[in-house]
Design a protein around this motif. Structure first.
Motif, PDB file in Angstrom:
ATOM      1  N   ARG A  69      13.964  31.241  10.446  1.00  0.00           N
ATOM      2  CA  ARG A  69      13.934  30.753   9.191  1.00  0.00           C
ATOM      3  C   ARG A  69      12.451  30.799   8.606  1.00  0.00           C
ATOM      4  NH1 ARG A  69      16.734  25.323   7.349  1.00  0.00           N
ATOM      5  NH2 ARG A  69      16.249  25.187   5.128  1.00  0.00           N
ATOM      6  N   LEU A  70      11.557  30.746   9.379  1.00  0.00           N
ATOM      7  CA  LEU A  70      10.291  30.916   9.075  1.00  0.00           C
ATOM      8  C   LEU A  70       9.810  32.473   8.476  1.00  0.00           C
ATOM      9  CD1 LEU A  70       7.379  30.247   8.403  1.00  0.00           C
ATOM     10  CD2 LEU A  70       6.807  30.545  10.793  1.00  0.00           C
ATOM     11  N   ASP A  71      10.524  33.371   9.170  1.00  0.00           N
ATOM     12  CA  ASP A  71      10.381  34.618   8.747  1.00  0.00           C
ATOM     13  C   ASP A  71      11.167  34.953   7.377  1.00  0.00           C
ATOM     14  OD1 ASP A  71       9.200  35.568  10.791  1.00  0.00           O
ATOM     15  OD2 ASP A  71      10.806  36.149  12.127  1.00  0.00           O
ATOM     16  N   ARG A  72      12.091  34.165   6.919  1.00  0.00           N
ATOM     17  CA  ARG A  72      12.665  34.304   5.769  1.00  0.00           C
ATOM     18  C   ARG A  72      11.864  33.720   4.661  1.00  0.00           C
ATOM     19  NH1 ARG A  72      17.314  32.940   8.982  1.00  0.00           N
ATOM     20  NH2 ARG A  72      17.451  30.924   7.986  1.00  0.00           N
ATOM     21  N   GLU A  73      11.220  32.691   4.845  1.00  0.00           N
ATOM     22  CA  GLU A  73      10.558  32.236   3.675  1.00  0.00           C
ATOM     23  C   GLU A  73       9.633  33.176   2.859  1.00  0.00           C
ATOM     24  OE1 GLU A  73      11.004  28.883   2.899  1.00  0.00           O
ATOM     25  OE2 GLU A  73      11.760  28.185   4.838  1.00  0.00           O
ATOM     26  N   THR A  74       9.295  32.846   1.706  1.00  0.00           N
ATOM     27  CA  THR A  74       8.493  33.451   0.873  1.00  0.00           C
ATOM     28  C   THR A  74       7.340  32.479   0.454  1.00  0.00           C
ATOM     29  OG1 THR A  74       9.584  32.875  -1.125  1.00  0.00           O
ATOM     30  CG2 THR A  74      10.496  34.702  -0.254  1.00  0.00           C
ATOM     31  N   ASP A  75       6.259  33.007  -0.142  1.00  0.00           N
ATOM     32  CA  ASP A  75       5.136  32.072  -0.605  1.00  0.00           C
ATOM     33  C   ASP A  75       5.499  31.369  -1.556  1.00  0.00           C
ATOM     34  OD1 ASP A  75       3.575  33.995   1.055  1.00  0.00           O
ATOM     35  OD2 ASP A  75       2.684  35.030  -0.834  1.00  0.00           O
ATOM     36  N   SER A  76       6.600  31.751  -2.461  1.00  0.00           N
ATOM     37  CA  SER A  76       7.012  30.678  -3.356  1.00  0.00           C
ATOM     38  C   SER A  76       7.927  29.566  -2.577  1.00  0.00           C
ATOM     39  CB  SER A  76       8.246  31.394  -4.568  1.00  0.00           C
ATOM     40  OG  SER A  76       8.507  30.170  -5.215  1.00  0.00           O
ATOM     41  N   SER A  77       8.511  29.848  -1.616  1.00  0.00           N
ATOM     42  CA  SER A  77       9.456  28.650  -0.923  1.00  0.00           C
ATOM     43  C   SER A  77       8.715  28.213  -0.115  1.00  0.00           C
ATOM     44  CB  SER A  77      10.519  29.417  -0.262  1.00  0.00           C
ATOM     45  OG  SER A  77      10.139  30.278   0.933  1.00  0.00           O
ATOM     46  N   LEU A  78       7.392  28.346   0.644  1.00  0.00           N
ATOM     47  CA  LEU A  78       6.447  27.586   1.323  1.00  0.00           C
ATOM     48  C   LEU A  78       5.709  26.748   0.454  1.00  0.00           C
ATOM     49  CD1 LEU A  78       5.230  30.736   3.717  1.00  0.00           C
ATOM     50  CD2 LEU A  78       6.597  28.783   4.497  1.00  0.00           C
ATOM     51  N   ALA A  79       5.839  27.043  -0.831  1.00  0.00           N
ATOM     52  CA  ALA A  79       4.746  26.457  -1.727  1.00  0.00           C
ATOM     53  C   ALA A  79       5.654  24.992  -2.224  1.00  0.00           C
ATOM     54  CB  ALA A  79       4.138  27.156  -2.927  1.00  0.00           C
ATOM     55  N   LYS A  80       6.824  24.994  -2.107  1.00  0.00           N
ATOM     56  CA  LYS A  80       7.653  24.029  -2.631  1.00  0.00           C
ATOM     57  C   LYS A  80       7.292  22.713  -1.662  1.00  0.00           C
ATOM     58  CE  LYS A  80      11.676  26.666  -4.092  1.00  0.00           C
ATOM     59  NZ  LYS A  80      11.459  27.028  -5.232  1.00  0.00           N
ATOM     60  N   GLY A  81       7.470  21.620  -2.400  1.00  0.00           N
ATOM     61  CA  GLY A  81       7.097  20.285  -1.838  1.00  0.00           C
ATOM     62  C   GLY A  81       7.708  19.011  -2.378  1.00  0.00           C
ATOM     63  N   MET A  82       7.418  18.022  -1.707  1.00  0.00           N
ATOM     64  CA  MET A  82       7.964  16.733  -2.197  1.00  0.00           C
ATOM     65  C   MET A  82       7.228  15.612  -1.476  1.00  0.00           C
ATOM     66  SD  MET A  82      11.293  15.931   0.125  1.00  0.00           S
ATOM     67  CE  MET A  82      11.408  14.048   0.273  1.00  0.00           C
ATOM     68  N   PRO A  83       7.148  14.285  -2.202  1.00  0.00           N
ATOM     69  CA  PRO A  83       6.433  13.119  -1.480  1.00  0.00           C
ATOM     70  C   PRO A  83       7.083  12.837  -0.342  1.00  0.00           C
ATOM     71  CG  PRO A  83       6.737  12.859  -3.919  1.00  0.00           C
ATOM     72  CD  PRO A  83       7.569  14.017  -3.571  1.00  0.00           C
ATOM     73  N   TYR A  84       6.541  12.518   0.668  1.00  0.00           N
ATOM     74  CA  TYR A  84       6.837  11.742   1.865  1.00  0.00           C
ATOM     75  C   TYR A  84       6.671  10.393   2.404  1.00  0.00           C
ATOM     76  CZ  TYR A  84       9.229  15.704   3.932  1.00  0.00           C
ATOM     77  OH  TYR A  84      10.279  16.811   4.385  1.00  0.00           O
ATOM     78  N   PRO A  85       7.535   9.644   3.077  1.00  0.00           N
ATOM     79  CA  PRO A  85       7.281   8.388   3.501  1.00  0.00           C
ATOM     80  C   PRO A  85       6.248   8.432   4.611  1.00  0.00           C
ATOM     81  CG  PRO A  85       9.210   9.392   4.575  1.00  0.00           C
ATOM     82  CD  PRO A  85       8.779  10.333   3.630  1.00  0.00           C
ATOM     83  N   THR A  86       4.823   8.109   4.166  1.00  0.00           N
ATOM     84  CA  THR A  86       3.802   7.983   4.912  1.00  0.00           C
ATOM     85  C   THR A  86       3.904   7.041   6.067  1.00  0.00           C
ATOM     86  OG1 THR A  86       2.579   6.530   3.578  1.00  0.00           O
ATOM     87  CG2 THR A  86       2.411   9.056   3.216  1.00  0.00           C
TER      88      THR A  86
END
Length: 170
Positions: A120-137
């Protein structure tokens, strides 16, 4: 993100997990771990769980990243409010999994899960790696208020290394 470093960390954790399970006696696995209510065997399953949940976390992050930012913040607040039930499920799941899953099955599951994460990591792009969200800390000390997909790939090894120190194996 240095993807090779993440691949290397995955492999180090995989090899360490195998060594820990292969070298521990049944008696050592039944001993209480340091600083948790789990046995060493249950804690090892919990360490594996950090890798197992990655597929769900990655998918969730990619979905929530498409929503308005207020929705992600609300989701994180809702999850933080549910910390107590999460803690119960987290404890019970690791207790049960670590109590019933055979050692060999844990090793095989670890190998397969980390192999899938490599692919899965090998299929990631710079764009997909930069996506994010807030997390429950409040759910985990390694969750930050906002995490990218790249951050998530680093999470299971950090989680693994932290708990490795709590094992009471010789």
């Amino acid at each position: 993100m240095d993807t090779q470093a993440v691949h290397d960390d995955f492999e180090r954790a995989r090899a360490t997990f195998r060594t820990l399970l292969d070298s521990a006696t049944n008696d050592e696995l039944r001993h209480r771990s340091n600083g948790t209510r789990w046995t060493n065997r249950q804690l090892l399953f919990h360490m594996l769980l950090g890798f197992l949940i990655m597929r769900a976390l990655l998918a969730l992050t990619k979905i929530v990243a498409r929503l308005p930012s207020w929705a992600g913040r609300g989701w994180a607040r809702l999850l933080n409010a549910g910390t107590k039930p999460f803690d119960v499920v987290n404890f019970a799941g690791s207790w049960l999994g670590g109590s019933v899953m055979p050692r060999r099955a844990m090793v095989v599951l670890c190998d397969r899960t980390i192999a899938a994460l490599h692919r899965r990591l090998d299929r990631e792009t710079d764009s997909s790696l930069a996506k994010g969200m807030p997390y429950p800390t409040r759910w985990d000390p390694f969750f930050r208020e906002f995490m990218t997909v790249a951050d998530l790939y680093r999470f299971p090894v950090r989680h693994f290394d932290f708990h490795r120190e709590q094992l009471s194996l010789s």
